[in-house]
Design an enzyme around this catalytic site. Structure first.
Site, PDB file in Angstrom:
ATOM      1  N   LYS A   1       0.808  -1.225   0.000  1.00  0.00           N
ATOM      2  CA  LYS A   1       0.000   0.000   0.000  1.00  0.00           C
ATOM      3  C   LYS A   1       0.843   1.277   0.000  1.00  0.00           C
ATOM      4  CE  LYS A   1      -4.474  -1.560   1.544  1.00  0.00           C
ATOM      5  NZ  LYS A   1      -4.276  -2.997   1.900  1.00  0.00           N
TER       6      LYS A   1
ATOM      7  N   GLU B   1      -9.791   6.806   3.692  1.00  0.00           N
ATOM      8  CA  GLU B   1     -10.705   5.860   4.332  1.00  0.00           C
ATOM      9  C   GLU B   1      -9.879   4.633   4.691  1.00  0.00           C
ATOM     10  OE1 GLU B   1     -10.186   5.883   1.074  1.00  0.00           O
ATOM     11  OE2 GLU B   1      -9.721   3.746   0.899  1.00  0.00           O
TER      12      GLU B   1
ATOM     13  N   SER C   1       1.581  -9.840  -1.102  1.00  0.00           N
ATOM     14  CA  SER C   1       1.255  -8.414  -0.944  1.00  0.00           C
ATOM     15  C   SER C   1       1.617  -7.859   0.422  1.00  0.00           C
ATOM     16  CB  SER C   1      -0.238  -8.199  -1.216  1.00  0.00           C
ATOM     17  OG  SER C   1      -1.023  -9.067  -0.406  1.00  0.00           O
TER      18      SER C   1
HETATM   19  C1  LIG Z   1      -5.157  -4.030   1.575  1.00  0.00           C
HETATM   20  C2  LIG Z   1      -4.467  -5.292   1.284  1.00  0.00           C
HETATM   21  C3  LIG Z   1      -4.857  -6.132   0.222  1.00  0.00           C
HETATM   22  C4  LIG Z   1      -6.076  -5.876  -0.619  1.00  0.00           C
HETATM   23  O1  LIG Z   1      -6.064  -4.700  -1.352  1.00  0.00           O
HETATM   24  P1  LIG Z   1      -5.805  -4.633  -2.893  1.00  0.00           P
HETATM   25  O2  LIG Z   1      -6.116  -3.224  -3.230  1.00  0.00           O
HETATM   26  O3  LIG Z   1      -6.717  -5.604  -3.587  1.00  0.00           O
HETATM   27  O4  LIG Z   1      -4.386  -4.971  -3.130  1.00  0.00           O
HETATM   28  C5  LIG Z   1      -4.114  -7.270  -0.050  1.00  0.00           C
HETATM   29  N1  LIG Z   1      -3.046  -7.594   0.708  1.00  0.00           N
HETATM   30  C6  LIG Z   1      -2.638  -6.827   1.739  1.00  0.00           C
HETATM   31  C7  LIG Z   1      -1.450  -7.255   2.521  1.00  0.00           C
HETATM   32  C8  LIG Z   1      -3.321  -5.652   2.062  1.00  0.00           C
HETATM   33  O5  LIG Z   1      -2.911  -4.908   3.085  1.00  0.00           O
END
Ligand SMILES: *Cc1c(COP(=O)(O)O)cnc(C)c1O
Length: 395
Positions: free
Chosen positions: A85, A107, A374
């Protein structure tokens, strides 16, 4: 109709008249910024020196051996603040500064985007307010504490289900009144145009690095690329540089919660229909009357009843495939990755891992795939602990 605001029939700008000019201003400023070498230099400076990029493309040796195909992990979990993020937040906050804005609003649901935004706001000395559903404020006390430590003001939103959907509505309402000096940082590839485009551009660094790294390691493109899909920002960033490579299969893992045959899931592609939410047209979970439904997933980050408009388009055109993954499948994959490679992934990312391990069984030893990790699972240890107690995973 502003054609460039659409991905096929999806996207658009479904906001009040007073925000149309603001969105146009942002679009113009963004297009200028990404063509300005000084802006790009700054963005990459912070990605390198502050976030710690580039992130490794790690060859998961034991997992590859076990599943009979080459599995690479794009390690977004190693970024500062623990997930992808921050890539997007830094891009948008540099744009806000360039536009002369003094205040930031955002948000947040689980609090991950709120923490990333509060981090960026501290770094650039901007006043920061984060809207968060009252229910989420209770559930995510640790992230509220983090945001407050970083100097942000957290506003609990009491309306509807007191969760992310309601916090987003409140942020948009506030923004419509304060856009003169305030920039709204959206945390996923959703919202009115140009947000889906901006978020994709700022997350595209994931696939730009991964493509080059995979080329260096294997001398060819990967056969398959897999990422989890909440609103769709890590996945659109992971797909971006591969969309025009027809030989690369793109797969998004969406949260099937307790199963797509139940009402408790977040599978907006598998079970949703086109509708309008948060300024965009896209696939949404809704009832027969068009009311947006509450999403459910064991991972707070995938718990969103919609999906970014470009994903809706990639789905309809067949360029990307979206596969539902249940809570149970994700948690099994989380433990598998943890105990095979020594990497505890975020529960969100574990959905991509589950999907990938299923896919691996159809692949050959000469083929390769990239999974986007992610985020890290440290934030999820309480949830994991509740889930595992009594399941016999722990010795
Ligand atoms: C917020 C988040 C997501 C989901 O958000 P996307 O916008 O679909 O990427 C996925 N993995 C992690 C670790 C997150 O913090």
């Amino acid at each position: 109709m502003n054609k460039k605001a659409y991905y096929g029939e999806y996207g658009g700008q479904f906001v009040s008249e007073s925000l149309m000019n603001t969105l146009d201003e942002i679009d113009r400023a963004f297009e200028e910024a990404i063509r300005d070498p000084e802006f790009i230099r700054q963005y990459h400076y912070y990605l390198k020196q502050y976030v710690g990029r580039e992130t490794p493309l790690y060859f998961a040796e034991r997992l590859s051996e076990k599943y009979g195909t080459k599995i690479y992990l794009k390690r977004e979990d190693l970024n500062h603040t623990g997930a992808h993020k921050i890539n997007n937040v830094l891009g948008q906050i540099l744009l806000a500064k360039r536009m002369g804005k003094k205040k930031i609003i955002a948000e947040t649901g689980a609090g991950q985007h709120g923490v990333a935004t509060a981090t960026g706001a501290a770094l650039f000395n901007m006043e920061c307010t984060v809207y968060m559903g009252k229910e989420d404020v209770k559930r995510q006390a640790l992230n509220v504490m983090r945001m407050e430590m970083l100097g942000a003001k957290v506003v609990p939103v009491e309306s509807g289900s007191n969760t992310l959907k309601d916090a987003t509505n409140e942020a948009i309402r506030t923004w419509a009144k304060t856009a003169e000096d305030t920039f709204y940082i959206i945390g996923s590839a959703v919202g009115p145009y140009p947000y889906p485009k901006m978020v994709k551009e700022f997350q595209a660094v994931i696939s730009r690095e991964a493509k080059k790294q995979h080329m260096e390691a294997e001398g060819k493109l990967p056969d398959t690329v897999i990422a989890c899909v909440g609103g769709g920002s890590n996945s659109i960033g992971m797909f971006a540089d591969f969309i025009d490579e027809p030989g690369v299969e793109l797969i998004g893992a969406e949260a099937a919660g307790k199963g797509i045959e139940t009402k408790e899931h977040a599978a907006s592609m598998a079970k949703g229909h086109p509708g309008i939410l948060h300024g965009m047209k896209s696939y949404l979970l809704q009832d027969e009357d068009g009311n947006v439904q509450l999403a459910h997933s064991i991972s707070a980050g995938l718990d969103y009843p919609g999906v970014g408009p470009e994903h809706a388009y990639l789905h309809d055109t067949g360029r990307a495939k979206y596969v539902p993954v249940t809570d149970v499948e994700a948690m099994d994959a989380l433990m598998e990755l943890t105990q095979t490679e020594g990497i505890i992934p975020a529960i969100e990312s574990a959905h991509a891992v589950a999907c990938a391990l299923k896919k691996a069984k159809e692949m050959t030893p000469g083929q390769s795939m990239i999974i986007c990790i992610s985020g890290r699972g440290d934030k999820d240890v309480n949830t994991i602990s509740d889930y595992l107690s009594g399941k016999g995973y722990l010795n």
